[in-house]
Design a protein around this motif. Structure first.
Motif, PDB file in Angstrom:
ATOM      1  N   VAL A  13     -12.537  -9.953  25.178  1.00 24.42           N
ATOM      2  CA  VAL A  13     -11.378  -9.360  24.510  1.00 24.42           C
ATOM      3  C   VAL A  13     -11.926  -8.619  23.293  1.00 24.42           C
ATOM      4  O   VAL A  13     -12.622  -9.212  22.464  1.00 24.42           O
ATOM      5  N   ILE A  14     -11.624  -7.321  23.211  1.00 19.75           N
ATOM      6  CA  ILE A  14     -12.237  -6.464  22.198  1.00 19.75           C
ATOM      7  C   ILE A  14     -11.158  -5.859  21.314  1.00 19.75           C
ATOM      8  O   ILE A  14     -10.152  -5.332  21.810  1.00 19.75           O
ATOM      9  N   CYS A  15     -11.358  -5.946  20.015  1.00 21.35           N
ATOM     10  CA  CYS A  15     -10.488  -5.272  19.049  1.00 21.35           C
ATOM     11  C   CYS A  15     -11.232  -4.061  18.500  1.00 21.35           C
ATOM     12  O   CYS A  15     -12.325  -4.209  17.929  1.00 21.35           O
ATOM     13  N   LEU A  16     -10.643  -2.889  18.678  1.00 25.01           N
ATOM     14  CA  LEU A  16     -11.203  -1.654  18.129  1.00 25.01           C
ATOM     15  C   LEU A  16     -10.276  -1.168  17.030  1.00 25.01           C
ATOM     16  O   LEU A  16      -9.134  -0.786  17.296  1.00 25.01           O
ATOM     17  N   LEU A  17     -10.749  -1.171  15.801  1.00 25.90           N
ATOM     18  CA  LEU A  17      -9.893  -0.901  14.650  1.00 25.90           C
ATOM     19  C   LEU A  17     -10.404   0.299  13.863  1.00 25.90           C
ATOM     20  O   LEU A  17     -11.580   0.358  13.481  1.00 25.90           O
ATOM     21  N   ASP A  18      -9.519   1.248  13.614  1.00 22.15           N
ATOM     22  CA  ASP A  18      -9.801   2.381  12.732  1.00 22.15           C
ATOM     23  C   ASP A  18      -9.493   1.943  11.308  1.00 22.15           C
ATOM     24  O   ASP A  18      -8.343   1.874  10.895  1.00 22.15           O
ATOM     25  N   GLY A  19     -10.532   1.641  10.555  1.00 21.99           N
ATOM     26  CA  GLY A  19     -10.356   1.086   9.224  1.00 21.99           C
ATOM     27  C   GLY A  19      -9.750   2.036   8.214  1.00 21.99           C
ATOM     28  O   GLY A  19      -9.352   1.617   7.121  1.00 21.99           O
ATOM     29  N   ASP A  20      -9.664   3.333   8.544  1.00 20.61           N
ATOM     30  CA  ASP A  20      -9.032   4.275   7.634  1.00 20.61           C
ATOM     31  C   ASP A  20      -7.516   4.222   7.757  1.00 20.61           C
ATOM     32  O   ASP A  20      -6.807   4.753   6.901  1.00 20.61           O
ATOM     33  N   GLY A  21      -7.009   3.592   8.817  1.00 17.34           N
ATOM     34  CA  GLY A  21      -5.570   3.445   8.985  1.00 17.34           C
ATOM     35  C   GLY A  21      -5.140   2.004   9.149  1.00 17.34           C
ATOM     36  O   GLY A  21      -3.958   1.676   8.993  1.00 17.34           O
TER      37      GLY A  21
END
Length: 420
Positions: free
Chosen positions: A29-37
Protein backbone atom coordinates in the motif's frame (compact mmCIF):
# COMPACT_ATOMS: atom_id res chain seq x y z
CA UNK A 1 -3.79 -42.56 15.31
CA UNK A 2 -6.36 -39.86 16.01
CA UNK A 3 -3.78 -37.80 17.92
CA UNK A 4 -1.39 -37.95 14.98
CA UNK A 5 -4.09 -36.84 12.53
CA UNK A 6 -5.04 -33.99 14.84
CA UNK A 7 -1.43 -32.83 15.08
CA UNK A 8 -1.03 -32.98 11.31
CA UNK A 9 -4.21 -30.92 10.88
CA UNK A 10 -2.96 -28.31 13.36
CA UNK A 11 0.42 -28.12 11.62
CA UNK A 12 -1.33 -27.74 8.28
CA UNK A 13 -3.47 -24.90 9.62
CA UNK A 14 -0.41 -23.15 11.04
CA UNK A 15 1.39 -23.43 7.70
CA UNK A 16 -1.63 -22.07 5.86
CA UNK A 17 -1.84 -19.16 8.29
CA UNK A 18 1.85 -18.34 7.81
CA UNK A 19 1.45 -18.61 4.04
CA UNK A 20 -1.52 -16.22 4.07
CA UNK A 21 0.45 -13.83 6.26
CA UNK A 22 3.37 -13.86 3.82
CA UNK A 23 1.00 -13.29 0.92
CA UNK A 24 -0.41 -10.32 2.76
CA UNK A 25 3.04 -8.88 3.39
CA UNK A 26 3.73 -9.04 -0.31
CA UNK A 27 0.92 -6.60 -0.86
CA UNK A 28 2.08 -3.00 -0.94
CA UNK A 29 0.00 0.00 0.00
CA UNK A 30 1.67 3.20 -1.21
CA UNK A 31 0.97 6.81 -0.28
CA UNK A 32 2.15 9.35 -2.84
CA UNK A 33 1.93 12.86 -1.41
CA UNK A 34 2.61 16.21 -3.06
CA UNK A 35 4.04 18.10 -0.11
CA UNK A 36 3.44 21.48 -1.73
CA UNK A 37 -0.31 20.90 -1.42
CA UNK A 38 -0.47 18.27 1.33
CA UNK A 39 0.77 20.40 4.23
CA UNK A 40 0.66 18.97 7.73
CA UNK A 41 -1.27 20.92 10.35
CA UNK A 42 0.32 23.74 12.28
CA UNK A 43 -0.24 21.87 15.55
CA UNK A 44 1.79 18.87 14.40
CA UNK A 45 4.65 20.78 12.78
CA UNK A 46 5.01 23.07 15.81
CA UNK A 47 5.89 20.00 17.89
CA UNK A 48 9.04 19.36 15.88
CA UNK A 49 10.34 15.78 15.96
CA UNK A 50 7.51 14.53 18.18
CA UNK A 51 5.03 16.05 15.75
CA UNK A 52 6.67 14.20 12.85
CA UNK A 53 6.38 10.89 14.71
CA UNK A 54 2.75 11.66 15.60
CA UNK A 55 1.94 12.52 11.98
CA UNK A 56 3.41 9.22 10.78
CA UNK A 57 1.40 7.28 13.39
CA UNK A 58 -1.82 9.09 12.47
CA UNK A 59 -1.30 8.44 8.75
CA UNK A 60 -0.57 4.77 9.37
CA UNK A 61 -3.65 4.36 11.58
CA UNK A 62 -6.06 6.04 9.18
CA UNK A 63 -4.78 4.02 6.21
CA UNK A 64 -5.13 0.82 8.28
CA UNK A 65 -8.70 1.75 9.21
CA UNK A 66 -9.59 2.41 5.58
CA UNK A 67 -8.08 -0.88 4.36
CA UNK A 68 -9.67 -2.87 7.18
CA UNK A 69 -13.12 -1.34 6.70
CA UNK A 70 -13.24 -1.49 2.92
CA UNK A 71 -11.09 -4.52 2.08
CA UNK A 72 -11.31 -6.75 5.13
CA UNK A 73 -7.61 -7.59 5.57
CA UNK A 74 -4.74 -5.85 7.30
CA UNK A 75 -1.56 -7.64 6.18
CA UNK A 76 0.43 -5.31 3.93
CA UNK A 77 3.53 -3.15 3.73
CA UNK A 78 2.95 0.61 3.87
CA UNK A 79 5.22 2.86 1.81
CA UNK A 80 4.97 6.64 2.04
CA UNK A 81 6.65 9.02 -0.39
CA UNK A 82 6.26 12.75 0.24
CA UNK A 83 7.97 15.19 -2.14
CA UNK A 84 8.10 18.92 -1.39
CA UNK A 85 9.95 22.17 -2.04
CA UNK A 86 11.51 23.04 1.31
CA UNK A 87 12.65 26.53 0.42
CA UNK A 88 9.24 27.42 -1.00
CA UNK A 89 7.41 26.06 2.04
CA UNK A 90 9.66 27.91 4.50
CA UNK A 91 9.17 31.15 2.61
CA UNK A 92 5.40 30.62 2.68
CA UNK A 93 5.46 29.91 6.41
CA UNK A 94 7.38 33.14 6.92
CA UNK A 95 4.94 35.19 4.82
CA UNK A 96 1.89 33.91 6.68
CA UNK A 97 3.48 34.35 10.12
CA UNK A 98 4.04 30.68 11.07
CA UNK A 99 7.41 31.40 12.65
CA UNK A 100 7.29 28.47 15.07
CA UNK A 101 6.45 26.05 12.26
CA UNK A 102 9.31 27.43 10.19
CA UNK A 103 11.78 27.00 13.06
CA UNK A 104 10.61 23.46 13.87
CA UNK A 105 10.21 22.16 10.32
CA UNK A 106 13.57 20.37 10.08
CA UNK A 107 12.89 18.54 13.35
CA UNK A 108 9.41 17.62 12.15
CA UNK A 109 10.84 16.19 8.92
CA UNK A 110 13.39 14.19 10.90
CA UNK A 111 10.70 12.71 13.12
CA UNK A 112 8.54 11.74 10.14
CA UNK A 113 11.44 10.06 8.32
CA UNK A 114 12.52 8.19 11.44
CA UNK A 115 9.03 6.87 12.17
CA UNK A 116 9.38 3.91 9.79
CA UNK A 117 11.93 2.59 7.32
CA UNK A 118 9.57 3.07 4.37
CA UNK A 119 8.50 6.63 5.24
CA UNK A 120 10.39 8.99 2.95
CA UNK A 121 10.01 12.79 3.02
CA UNK A 122 12.24 14.37 0.36
CA UNK A 123 13.09 17.95 -0.56
CA UNK A 124 13.10 18.07 -4.38
CA UNK A 125 14.22 21.70 -4.62
CA UNK A 126 12.58 24.70 -6.20
CA UNK A 127 12.48 23.59 -9.84
CA UNK A 128 9.09 24.06 -11.45
CA UNK A 129 6.92 20.95 -11.05
CA UNK A 130 9.77 18.91 -9.53
CA UNK A 131 7.43 17.29 -7.00
CA UNK A 132 4.85 16.68 -9.75
CA UNK A 133 7.37 14.81 -11.87
CA UNK A 134 8.40 12.57 -8.97
CA UNK A 135 4.81 11.67 -8.12
CA UNK A 136 3.88 10.94 -11.73
CA UNK A 137 6.83 8.57 -12.19
CA UNK A 138 6.13 6.74 -8.92
CA UNK A 139 2.47 6.41 -9.84
CA UNK A 140 3.25 4.96 -13.26
CA UNK A 141 5.98 2.64 -11.95
CA UNK A 142 3.97 1.21 -9.06
CA UNK A 143 0.36 1.06 -10.21
CA UNK A 144 0.95 -1.84 -12.64
CA UNK A 145 3.04 -3.98 -10.30
CA UNK A 146 1.11 -7.10 -9.19
CA UNK A 147 2.04 -6.65 -5.53
CA UNK A 148 0.76 -3.04 -5.46
CA UNK A 149 -2.60 -3.36 -3.76
CA UNK A 150 -3.58 0.29 -3.27
CA UNK A 151 -2.11 3.71 -4.00
CA UNK A 152 -3.35 6.62 -1.93
CA UNK A 153 -2.78 9.65 -4.11
CA UNK A 154 -2.27 13.01 -2.38
CA UNK A 155 -2.16 15.49 -5.23
CA UNK A 156 -5.85 16.25 -5.56
CA UNK A 157 -5.37 20.03 -5.53
CA UNK A 158 -3.57 20.03 -8.89
CA UNK A 159 -5.38 19.38 -12.19
CA UNK A 160 -1.95 18.70 -13.70
CA UNK A 161 -2.21 15.11 -12.44
CA UNK A 162 -5.52 14.36 -14.11
CA UNK A 163 -3.98 12.93 -17.31
CA UNK A 164 -1.96 10.36 -15.33
CA UNK A 165 -4.91 9.44 -13.11
CA UNK A 166 -7.27 9.12 -16.06
CA UNK A 167 -4.74 6.86 -17.81
CA UNK A 168 -4.76 4.57 -14.77
CA UNK A 169 -8.56 4.42 -14.78
CA UNK A 170 -8.65 3.76 -18.53
CA UNK A 171 -6.20 0.88 -18.06
CA UNK A 172 -8.71 -0.82 -15.70
CA UNK A 173 -6.47 -0.17 -12.71
CA UNK A 174 -8.71 2.42 -11.09
CA UNK A 175 -9.63 -0.07 -8.35
CA UNK A 176 -6.10 0.38 -7.01
CA UNK A 177 -6.48 4.15 -6.62
CA UNK A 178 -7.74 6.06 -3.60
CA UNK A 179 -7.63 9.85 -3.55
CA UNK A 180 -6.25 11.48 -0.41
CA UNK A 181 -7.23 15.17 -0.58
CA UNK A 182 -5.50 17.61 1.73
CA UNK A 183 -7.46 20.75 0.95
CA UNK A 184 -11.24 20.74 1.22
CA UNK A 185 -11.54 21.57 -2.48
CA UNK A 186 -10.49 18.95 -5.02
CA UNK A 187 -9.42 20.04 -8.51
CA UNK A 188 -12.50 19.88 -10.71
CA UNK A 189 -11.13 17.45 -13.31
CA UNK A 190 -9.81 15.08 -10.64
CA UNK A 191 -13.13 15.16 -8.80
CA UNK A 192 -14.85 14.16 -12.05
CA UNK A 193 -13.00 10.81 -11.98
CA UNK A 194 -15.23 9.80 -9.02
CA UNK A 195 -12.57 7.76 -7.25
CA UNK A 196 -12.89 6.78 -3.57
CA UNK A 197 -11.41 9.23 -1.07
CA UNK A 198 -9.70 9.16 2.30
CA UNK A 199 -9.67 12.53 4.06
CA UNK A 200 -7.64 13.16 7.21
CA UNK A 201 -8.44 16.75 8.27
CA UNK A 202 -6.66 16.32 11.61
CA UNK A 203 -3.45 15.54 9.73
CA UNK A 204 -3.36 17.99 6.80
CA UNK A 205 -4.32 21.65 6.40
CA UNK A 206 -7.70 21.91 4.69
CA UNK A 207 -7.21 25.41 3.25
CA UNK A 208 -4.40 26.91 1.22
CA UNK A 209 -1.86 29.13 2.93
CA UNK A 210 -2.35 32.64 1.55
CA UNK A 211 -0.08 35.46 2.64
CA UNK A 212 -2.08 38.61 3.51
CA UNK A 213 -1.30 41.64 1.39
CA UNK A 214 0.69 44.31 3.17
CA UNK A 215 -1.36 47.01 4.92
CA UNK A 216 -4.37 44.64 4.62
CA UNK A 217 -5.50 46.47 1.51
CA UNK A 218 -7.43 43.88 -0.42
CA UNK A 219 -11.16 43.42 0.04
CA UNK A 220 -11.47 40.60 -2.47
CA UNK A 221 -9.58 37.57 -3.73
CA UNK A 222 -7.23 37.44 -6.71
CA UNK A 223 -8.97 36.81 -10.04
CA UNK A 224 -10.05 33.22 -10.49
CA UNK A 225 -9.85 32.28 -6.79
CA UNK A 226 -12.51 32.02 -4.14
CA UNK A 227 -12.21 34.52 -1.26
CA UNK A 228 -9.68 33.42 1.32
CA UNK A 229 -9.52 36.46 3.59
CA UNK A 230 -12.30 38.20 5.53
CA UNK A 231 -13.68 41.46 4.20
CA UNK A 232 -12.51 44.64 5.85
CA UNK A 233 -14.58 46.30 8.48
CA UNK A 234 -15.73 49.87 8.17
CA UNK A 235 -12.92 50.96 10.44
CA UNK A 236 -10.27 49.53 8.14
CA UNK A 237 -8.97 51.45 5.11
CA UNK A 238 -10.21 50.12 1.80
CA UNK A 239 -7.31 51.41 -0.24
CA UNK A 240 -4.02 53.24 0.02
CA UNK A 241 -3.91 57.04 -0.29
CA UNK A 242 -5.00 58.23 -3.71
CA UNK A 243 -2.35 60.94 -3.81
CA UNK A 244 1.32 60.17 -3.40
CA UNK A 245 2.78 61.01 -0.01
CA UNK A 246 5.71 63.35 0.23
CA UNK A 247 9.25 62.26 0.38
CA UNK A 248 9.18 62.61 4.15
CA UNK A 249 6.78 59.70 4.26
CA UNK A 250 9.65 57.44 3.29
CA UNK A 251 12.22 58.93 5.62
CA UNK A 252 11.38 56.56 8.47
CA UNK A 253 12.13 59.12 11.17
CA UNK A 254 10.02 58.26 14.18
CA UNK A 255 8.15 55.59 12.23
CA UNK A 256 8.42 51.82 12.05
CA UNK A 257 8.79 49.63 9.01
CA UNK A 258 5.04 49.03 8.91
CA UNK A 259 4.34 52.73 8.78
CA UNK A 260 6.79 53.19 5.94
CA UNK A 261 5.24 50.31 4.07
CA UNK A 262 1.77 51.79 4.52
CA UNK A 263 2.91 55.06 2.96
CA UNK A 264 3.76 53.52 -0.42
CA UNK A 265 2.02 55.26 -3.31
CA UNK A 266 -0.94 53.56 -4.91
CA UNK A 267 -0.70 52.23 -8.42
CA UNK A 268 -3.20 54.84 -9.64
CA UNK A 269 -1.35 57.72 -8.02
CA UNK A 270 1.99 56.70 -9.52
CA UNK A 271 0.45 56.54 -12.97
CA UNK A 272 -1.41 59.86 -12.79
CA UNK A 273 0.74 62.12 -10.64
CA UNK A 274 4.36 63.02 -11.46
CA UNK A 275 6.49 62.90 -8.34
CA UNK A 276 10.16 63.76 -7.98
CA UNK A 277 11.62 61.25 -5.60
CA UNK A 278 15.10 60.90 -4.24
CA UNK A 279 17.49 58.42 -5.81
CA UNK A 280 16.61 55.87 -3.14
CA UNK A 281 12.96 55.86 -4.13
CA UNK A 282 13.04 56.26 -7.87
CA UNK A 283 9.77 55.06 -9.41
CA UNK A 284 9.86 53.11 -12.70
CA UNK A 285 8.89 54.99 -15.83
CA UNK A 286 5.74 53.95 -17.61
CA UNK A 287 6.90 52.26 -20.80
CA UNK A 288 4.64 50.22 -23.08
CA UNK A 289 4.62 46.51 -22.31
CA UNK A 290 6.43 44.31 -24.79
CA UNK A 291 5.75 40.93 -23.27
CA UNK A 292 4.07 39.19 -20.40
CA UNK A 293 7.48 38.32 -19.01
CA UNK A 294 9.70 40.51 -21.16
CA UNK A 295 12.13 42.92 -19.54
CA UNK A 296 10.30 45.88 -21.05
CA UNK A 297 7.22 45.06 -19.04
CA UNK A 298 9.30 45.44 -15.91
CA UNK A 299 9.43 49.14 -16.71
CA UNK A 300 5.81 49.32 -15.62
CA UNK A 301 4.90 49.42 -11.95
CA UNK A 302 6.70 46.45 -10.37
CA UNK A 303 4.35 46.34 -7.39
CA UNK A 304 2.36 43.38 -6.18
CA UNK A 305 -0.44 45.74 -5.23
CA UNK A 306 -3.77 43.99 -4.53
CA UNK A 307 -6.68 45.10 -6.65
CA UNK A 308 -9.72 46.52 -4.90
CA UNK A 309 -12.19 43.94 -6.24
CA UNK A 310 -11.78 40.82 -8.38
CA UNK A 311 -12.22 41.62 -12.09
CA UNK A 312 -15.24 40.31 -13.97
CA UNK A 313 -14.00 39.60 -17.50
CA UNK A 314 -16.68 39.18 -20.16
CA UNK A 315 -15.08 35.86 -21.13
CA UNK A 316 -13.38 33.20 -19.05
CA UNK A 317 -10.69 30.87 -20.33
CA UNK A 318 -9.25 27.79 -18.69
CA UNK A 319 -5.56 27.02 -18.47
CA UNK A 320 -4.22 24.11 -20.50
CA UNK A 321 -2.45 22.11 -17.79
CA UNK A 322 -0.17 20.51 -20.38
CA UNK A 323 1.41 23.85 -21.32
CA UNK A 324 3.48 26.35 -19.35
CA UNK A 325 1.71 29.67 -18.91
CA UNK A 326 4.21 31.36 -21.20
CA UNK A 327 3.23 29.02 -24.07
CA UNK A 328 -0.45 29.94 -24.00
CA UNK A 329 -1.73 32.08 -26.88
CA UNK A 330 -1.93 34.74 -25.69
CA UNK A 331 -0.18 34.20 -22.36
CA UNK A 332 -1.72 35.57 -19.14
CA UNK A 333 -0.84 39.18 -18.40
CA UNK A 334 1.62 39.27 -15.52
CA UNK A 335 0.68 42.75 -14.36
CA UNK A 336 -3.06 42.07 -14.50
CA UNK A 337 -2.83 39.10 -12.15
CA UNK A 338 0.02 40.19 -9.88
CA UNK A 339 -0.39 43.99 -9.82
CA UNK A 340 -2.38 46.29 -12.12
CA UNK A 341 -2.36 46.45 -15.91
CA UNK A 342 -2.97 49.94 -17.33
CA UNK A 343 -3.71 48.74 -20.86
CA UNK A 344 -7.14 47.28 -20.07
CA UNK A 345 -8.97 45.69 -23.05
CA UNK A 346 -6.23 46.82 -25.43
CA UNK A 347 -3.58 44.71 -23.66
CA UNK A 348 -1.98 42.18 -26.00
CA UNK A 349 -1.92 39.63 -23.17
CA UNK A 350 -4.96 37.88 -21.76
CA UNK A 351 -6.95 39.01 -18.73
CA UNK A 352 -9.48 36.21 -19.16
CA UNK A 353 -7.82 33.11 -17.69
CA UNK A 354 -9.11 31.47 -14.52
CA UNK A 355 -5.99 30.85 -12.47
CA UNK A 356 -5.37 28.51 -9.57
CA UNK A 357 -2.90 29.22 -6.77
CA UNK A 358 -0.14 27.29 -8.55
CA UNK A 359 -0.60 29.48 -11.63
CA UNK A 360 -0.09 32.62 -9.55
CA UNK A 361 3.07 31.04 -8.18
CA UNK A 362 4.30 30.25 -11.70
CA UNK A 363 3.58 33.82 -12.84
CA UNK A 364 5.47 35.16 -9.85
CA UNK A 365 8.45 32.87 -10.45
CA UNK A 366 8.59 33.83 -14.12
CA UNK A 367 8.36 37.54 -13.31
CA UNK A 368 11.29 37.24 -10.90
CA UNK A 369 13.42 36.14 -13.86
CA UNK A 370 13.01 39.64 -15.30
CA UNK A 371 15.07 42.37 -13.58
CA UNK A 372 13.30 45.25 -11.87
CA UNK A 373 14.05 48.40 -13.88
CA UNK A 374 14.80 50.49 -10.79
CA UNK A 375 17.18 47.97 -9.23
CA UNK A 376 18.80 47.13 -12.56
CA UNK A 377 19.67 50.81 -13.05
CA UNK A 378 21.36 50.95 -9.64
CA UNK A 379 18.45 52.43 -7.72
CA UNK A 380 16.78 51.12 -4.58
CA UNK A 381 13.27 49.88 -5.32
CA UNK A 382 10.84 51.30 -2.74
CA UNK A 383 8.69 48.19 -2.87
CA UNK A 384 11.35 45.74 -1.69
CA UNK A 385 10.15 42.15 -1.56
CA UNK A 386 6.70 43.24 -2.74
CA UNK A 387 8.14 44.05 -6.17
CA UNK A 388 6.82 41.81 -8.92
CA UNK A 389 10.15 41.69 -10.73
CA UNK A 390 13.57 40.36 -9.77
CA UNK A 391 16.12 42.17 -7.65
CA UNK A 392 18.71 39.42 -8.15
CA UNK A 393 19.50 36.87 -10.84
CA UNK A 394 17.82 33.55 -9.95
CA UNK A 395 20.98 31.68 -11.00
CA UNK A 396 23.24 33.70 -8.70
CA UNK A 397 26.96 33.16 -9.08
CA UNK A 398 26.43 30.13 -11.32
CA UNK A 399 24.71 32.16 -14.06
CA UNK A 400 25.87 30.93 -17.46
CA UNK A 401 25.06 34.21 -19.21
CA UNK A 402 27.00 36.21 -16.63
CA UNK A 403 30.18 34.48 -17.78
CA UNK A 404 29.33 35.48 -21.35
CA UNK A 405 28.52 39.03 -20.33
CA UNK A 406 24.96 38.65 -21.60
CA UNK A 407 22.88 38.36 -18.42
CA UNK A 408 20.08 40.94 -18.27
CA UNK A 409 20.68 41.41 -14.52
CA UNK A 410 23.46 44.01 -14.79
CA UNK A 411 23.51 46.01 -11.53
CA UNK A 412 26.14 45.38 -8.89
CA UNK A 413 25.21 42.70 -6.39
CA UNK A 414 22.53 41.09 -8.57
CA UNK A 415 24.48 37.82 -8.83
CA UNK A 416 24.93 37.09 -5.17
CA UNK A 417 24.67 33.47 -4.12
CA UNK A 418 20.96 32.59 -3.66
CA UNK A 419 19.88 31.52 -0.18
CA UNK A 420 19.32 27.82 0.30
Amino acid sequence: MEDRLRRQAEEKNELLHELNTLKGLEKRVICLLDGDGMIFTQELMSQGQEGGLAAARKLTERVRQFISTNEGFEQYQLWVYLFYNKRGLLETFGRVGLTTVRAKFDDFMMGFNQAAERFIMVDVGGSKEAADAKLKVHLEDNIRLPHTYKIFFGGCHDNGYVHNLRSVVTSSLGHKLVLMPGYSDVAIDIRALQLPELRIPELFMTTKLVAPSYNVIATGSPPGLAPTTPKLTAAQPACPPTTPPGISSFSGEGQGAAARRGSLPSYKSVLQTPLAMSTRFVCPTMEPSEGSSDSSEASEIPLRLPRMTPPSPPKQRRINQQLPLSKHVPPPCTLFYLAQCRHGPSCKYSHEYILEAEHYQELGENAKKTPCKVTNEGGDCPFGDECVYGHACPNGTTCYYLKLGKCKFIAAGMHRQPNN
